[in-house]
Structures are given as structure tokens and as C-alpha cells.
Design a protein around this motif. Structure first.
Motif, PDB file in Angstrom:
ATOM      1  N   SER A   3       0.692  -1.387   0.090  1.00  0.00           N
ATOM      2  CA  SER A   3      -0.060   0.010   0.016  1.00  0.00           C
ATOM      3  C   SER A   3       0.936   1.212   0.081  1.00  0.00           C
ATOM      4  O   SER A   3       0.617   2.319  -0.652  1.00  0.00           O
ATOM      5  CB  SER A   3      -0.986   0.053   1.292  1.00  0.00           C
ATOM      6  N   GLN A   6       2.063   1.814  -3.540  1.00  0.00           N
ATOM      7  CA  GLN A   6       0.942   2.358  -4.439  1.00  0.00           C
ATOM      8  C   GLN A   6       0.663   3.556  -3.957  1.00  0.00           C
ATOM      9  O   GLN A   6       0.212   4.190  -5.072  1.00  0.00           O
ATOM     10  CB  GLN A   6      -0.241   1.186  -4.166  1.00  0.00           C
ATOM     11  N   LYS A   7       0.491   3.998  -3.011  1.00  0.00           N
ATOM     12  CA  LYS A   7       0.462   5.399  -2.365  1.00  0.00           C
ATOM     13  C   LYS A   7       1.484   6.410  -3.282  1.00  0.00           C
ATOM     14  O   LYS A   7       1.086   7.392  -3.842  1.00  0.00           O
ATOM     15  CB  LYS A   7       0.500   5.672  -1.027  1.00  0.00           C
ATOM     16  N   GLU A   8       2.687   5.895  -3.363  1.00  0.00           N
ATOM     17  CA  GLU A   8       3.797   7.053  -3.977  1.00  0.00           C
ATOM     18  C   GLU A   8       3.558   6.972  -5.569  1.00  0.00           C
ATOM     19  O   GLU A   8       3.890   7.710  -6.191  1.00  0.00           O
ATOM     20  CB  GLU A   8       5.110   6.190  -3.904  1.00  0.00           C
ATOM     21  N   THR A  10       0.331   7.167  -6.685  1.00  0.00           N
ATOM     22  CA  THR A  10      -1.071   7.483  -6.780  1.00  0.00           C
ATOM     23  C   THR A  10      -0.910   9.268  -6.715  1.00  0.00           C
ATOM     24  O   THR A  10      -0.129   9.755  -5.974  1.00  0.00           O
ATOM     25  CB  THR A  10      -1.927   7.116  -5.603  1.00  0.00           C
ATOM     26  N   PHE A  12      -1.971  12.972  -5.770  1.00  0.00           N
ATOM     27  CA  PHE A  12      -2.594  13.429  -4.528  1.00  0.00           C
ATOM     28  C   PHE A  12      -4.064  14.216  -4.712  1.00  0.00           C
ATOM     29  O   PHE A  12      -4.930  14.040  -4.258  1.00  0.00           O
ATOM     30  CB  PHE A  12      -1.540  14.317  -4.004  1.00  0.00           C
ATOM     31  N   LEU A  15      -6.278  11.152  -7.070  1.00  0.00           N
ATOM     32  CA  LEU A  15      -6.222   9.989  -6.231  1.00  0.00           C
ATOM     33  C   LEU A  15      -6.550   8.802  -7.175  1.00  0.00           C
ATOM     34  O   LEU A  15      -6.929   7.793  -6.654  1.00  0.00           O
ATOM     35  CB  LEU A  15      -7.558  10.068  -5.308  1.00  0.00           C
TER      36      LEU A  15
END
Length: 414
Positions: A3, A6-8, A10, A12, A15
Motif C-alpha cells: 500500500s 501504491q500510494k507513491e 498515486t 494526490f 487519487l
């Protein structure tokens, strides 16, 4: 997929997985389109949407490393999605791997070879996604390039438009001040003449006969030189792309027509309202004109709508929208807060342009041809446009209504 990793990958702002990723000075990355739209119109220097650090950056380069990392991550996410039980082929219980170009459906291999689809063009879902994404990105770049060319032109046009209105406003203010000074001076002369006439009433018959000729001559001269009221008119300045933008939401309006020369008093009520400012005391004129009222068959409750109405050669007409329950057969109500109308009303030998509600005078040129009506339920606002001039007549502020609206058209021959 981890996760944190995956956040990196995505954005901001959107989203979603990064598309055409760019990295700004503070180190944070976003989709190029997202950061450009986010910074459009922002104060200079703009700020990072995440850490709020300022950035002077105006040009962006794609972060190739991030782009290469996003691609397999997006494919893995797609495979996971297609492997889910909900996305399995209902007929063959197989994973959907093919995309049909004709039907635009996701198919399993057996379905793609069926009689229904065997003559269609197919490719793997991964290839179709990449191809479509490539075309979307390419089109976005073209549109962005055109927008970058057009944006400064629009800003300059807006600047010139506002400057022109400012200059016109100054000229009108000067005219009003000059007219006011003249009116004050003439008023003083009229007062003096009135006092002189009152004094003459007390003179002897001989003195009255001797002085009457002189004062009559001066009175006629003053009446001929009385100042005329100033009728300021702002010019209709065209706005590039205004009509094209509204016509994206153009609809055909079907009207239910009925003639009522006895019960609907819209124009007479507006005249009384302007002259008396007291609705309870304003009498309705006894003479009735022939009015032609039209209500839209459909009441709108959401979305955006635009239509154009031909305003005929009569002095009196009104276009716009009203609350669905505002004006019915045998109604005789004056304009209320439930109406959003643009009116042309005859008074003596000239016309007045007004909007409701409240009743406001609009100091603009009388539209010739068509008047456009734009209703935006997202912002809850109504706008009127001069189609021939491609200019904005009047726009109600946001949140002006929160109820269904029905198109309305009204005209009268006097």
C-alpha cells in the motif's frame, strides 16, 4: 501490491494512478494535467498541493522513472480486477481477457470466438487500455497546447472588456453629473420664475398687462431649453466562445401556448411597479393589450440547459424561467422572487430593458434577433445572452434558486 508503494504511484489530486507524472521542485509528483489545472489562476508563486511549499515552476517534464513504475502497477491492478468473481464471464465462468472493438465489451476467449463476435476485431484488454490511454494523452496534449495559446488571448480580451466597461461607466457618470448640474440650475430658474409669477398675481391690472409679454417669452424659452433625461446605454461587447460554450447544453423547448388578454398583467404590473414602487396602491390599467404567453412543457430539475428564443418586433416581450408553480392559467400575479426573466417593456415612445426579480433596469442595447437562456442547476444560476452580439446580458448570482424551473416566453402587441 504494497500500500505504501501504491500510494507513491498515486496522484494526490486525482487519487488515481499517475498519468504522465511530473515532479515539482519540492519533490512531490502529480499528473501533469492535474497540477496544471490546480495551479491555473492561482497566486504567483503557486504552492504544492501537499506540502504547501511555493514553486516558480511553469514548465514540466515527464518523470520517466515514475512512468515506467506506474505502467506495471496499473496492469497488475487491472489483472486483479478482472480476476475477481464479479468480473468473470457469466456464461463460461472464464476470466475476461479480450476487448471487442465493435461492441466495446470485455469478453472471455470463448465469447470472442462465438458466432456473435467472431466477425469483430479483438485485442487483449491490456493492449486496448494502453492504446486508448495513448490516444487520450495525445489528445490531451493537443488540447492543452491549444488552450495555452488561447488562454492569454482570453485574458487580454477580458481585460479589454473590463477596461471598456470602466471607461463607458466614467463617461456615463460624467453625463449624469453634467445633467444633474443642468437640472439644478434649471430648477433654480423655474423656482425664480414661479415666485415672479406669484408676485405678479398681486400687481395691478395695468402692471400685469405690461409685464405679461416679457415673462411669457422667457417662460417659452425655458421650456424649449429644458434638459432631456440621460438614458445611458452600455455597448454589447462580444465574448469569444460564449455562445459555443452554452450551445453544448442546447435543448429544444416545446411550449404550451395560450392567449390571455384579461388575466395576465406582467408588463402592466412592471410599469406600475417602476412608476409607483407600491404594489398595493398601483392600479391596473383598464385597457388590456393582446398578450401571448408560452410555458415550456418540461420543468427542469437538474443539469445544464440552454435555448434561444426569437424576440419579435413588438415592444413588450419577456424570456426566461419561472418556478414550476408560479404562473398558471387565470393568474394575475406580478413578478416575484420565483421568476428569472429578461423583459423589454414599452413606456411612452421608448423601451426599457429589465430583469426580475427584483426588477432591475439593464442599461444595454436592445437585442435584435435571438436571446439565449442558460440554466445551470449545478451553480443554481440563470444567464441571458445576446446571441447576435455573443455578449452576456445578465447573470444571476449562484444559489439563486433551489426548485424546479419551467421555460417561459411572453409577448404583447399594443
Amino acid at each position: 501490491m504494497d500500500s505504501a508503494f501504491q500510494k507513491e504511484l498515486t496522484c494526490f489530486i486525482s487519487l488515481k494512478y499517475l498519468t504522465d507524472p511530473v515532479t515539482i521542485g519540492c519533490g512531490h509528483s502529480f499528473c501533469q494535467a492535474c497540477v496544471c489545472l490546480s495551479w491555473e489562476g492561482a497566486k504567483i508563486p503557486a504552492r504544492c498541493p501537499i506540502c504547501r511549499n511555493t514553486s516558480e515552476q511553469t514548465e514540466f517534464r515527464t518523470n520517466i522513472l515514475l512512468k515506467n513504475l506506474v505502467s506495471p502497477a496499473r496492469q497488475a491492478s487491472l489483472c486483479q480486477f478482472l480476476s475477481s468473481e464479479e468480473q468473470m464471464c457469466g456464461t463460461h465462468k472464464e476470466t475476461k481477457k479480450m476487448f471487442c472493438e465493435e461492441s466495446k465489451n470485455l469478453l472471455c476467449l470463448l465469447c470472442s470466438n462465438s458466432q456473435e463476435h467472431e466477425a469483430h476485431s479483438h485485442c487483449s484488454i491490456e493492449c486496448a487500455v494502453e492504446e486508448y490511454r495513448y490516444h487520450v494523452c495525445l489528445l490531451s496534449e493537443i488540447i492543452s497546447s491549444e488552450y495555452q495559446k488561447l488562454h492569454p488571448i482570453l485574458l487580454e480580451e477580458e481585460k479589454q472588456h473590463l477596461e471598456g466597461l470602466k471607461n463607458e461607466g466614467k463617461k456615463i457618470l460624467q453625463q449624469l453629473k453634467k445633467s444633474e448640474a443642468t437640472m439644478v440650475q434649471k430648477g433654480r430658474h423655474l423656482r425664480e420664475m414661479y415666485e415672479e409669477l406669484m408676485n405678479m398675481c398681486h400687481k395691478s391690472d395695468v402692471e400685469l398687462l405690461q409685464d405679461l409679454g416679457d415673462i411669457l417669452t422667457r417662460s417659452k424659452s425655458m421650456q424649449l431649453n429644458m434638459p432631456q433625461p440621460v438614458n445611458p446605454v452600455l455597448s454589447a461587447r462580444p465574448i469569444t466562445g460564449l455562445i459555443d460554450r452554452f450551445r453544448q447544453f442546447q435543448v429544444e423547448i416545446s411550449f404550451s401556448y395560450e392567449i390571455s388578454s384579461q388575466n395576465i398583467m406582467l408588463f402592466d404590473d412592471v410599469r406600475s411597479l417602476r412608476l409607483r414602487r407600491d404594489l398595493q396602491e398601483a392600479p391596473f390599467p383598464s385597457g388590456r393589450s393582446h398578450y401571448f404567453a408560452a410555458w415550456g412543457d418540461q420543468a427542469f430539475t437538474s443539469g445544464k440547459y440552454y435555448w434561444e428564443i426569437e424576440v419579435d418586433s413588438s415592444w413588450d416581450w419577456a424570456v426566461g424561467v419561472c418556478k414550476d408553480t408560479w404562473l398558471r392559467k387565470d393568474s394575475s400575479r406580478v413578478p416575484s422572487e420565483d421568476t428569472f426573466l429578461f423583459l423589454c417593456v414599452k413606456e411612452d415612445n421608448r423601451y426599457n430593458l429589465l430583469t426580475t426579480s427584483p426588477v432591475l433596469s439593464q442599461y444595454i442595447e436592445k437585442p435584435l434577433g435571438q436571446v439565449g437562456v442558460y440554466v445551470d442547476f449545478d451553480s443554481r444560476s440563470v444567464s441571458f445572452v445576446n446571441v447576435a452580439k455573443s455578449s452576456l446580458i445578465w447573470a444571476y448570482p449562484a444559489c439563486s434558486f433551489n426548485y424546479p424551473l419551467r421555460p417561459f416566453f411572453y409577448t404583447g402587441h399594443t
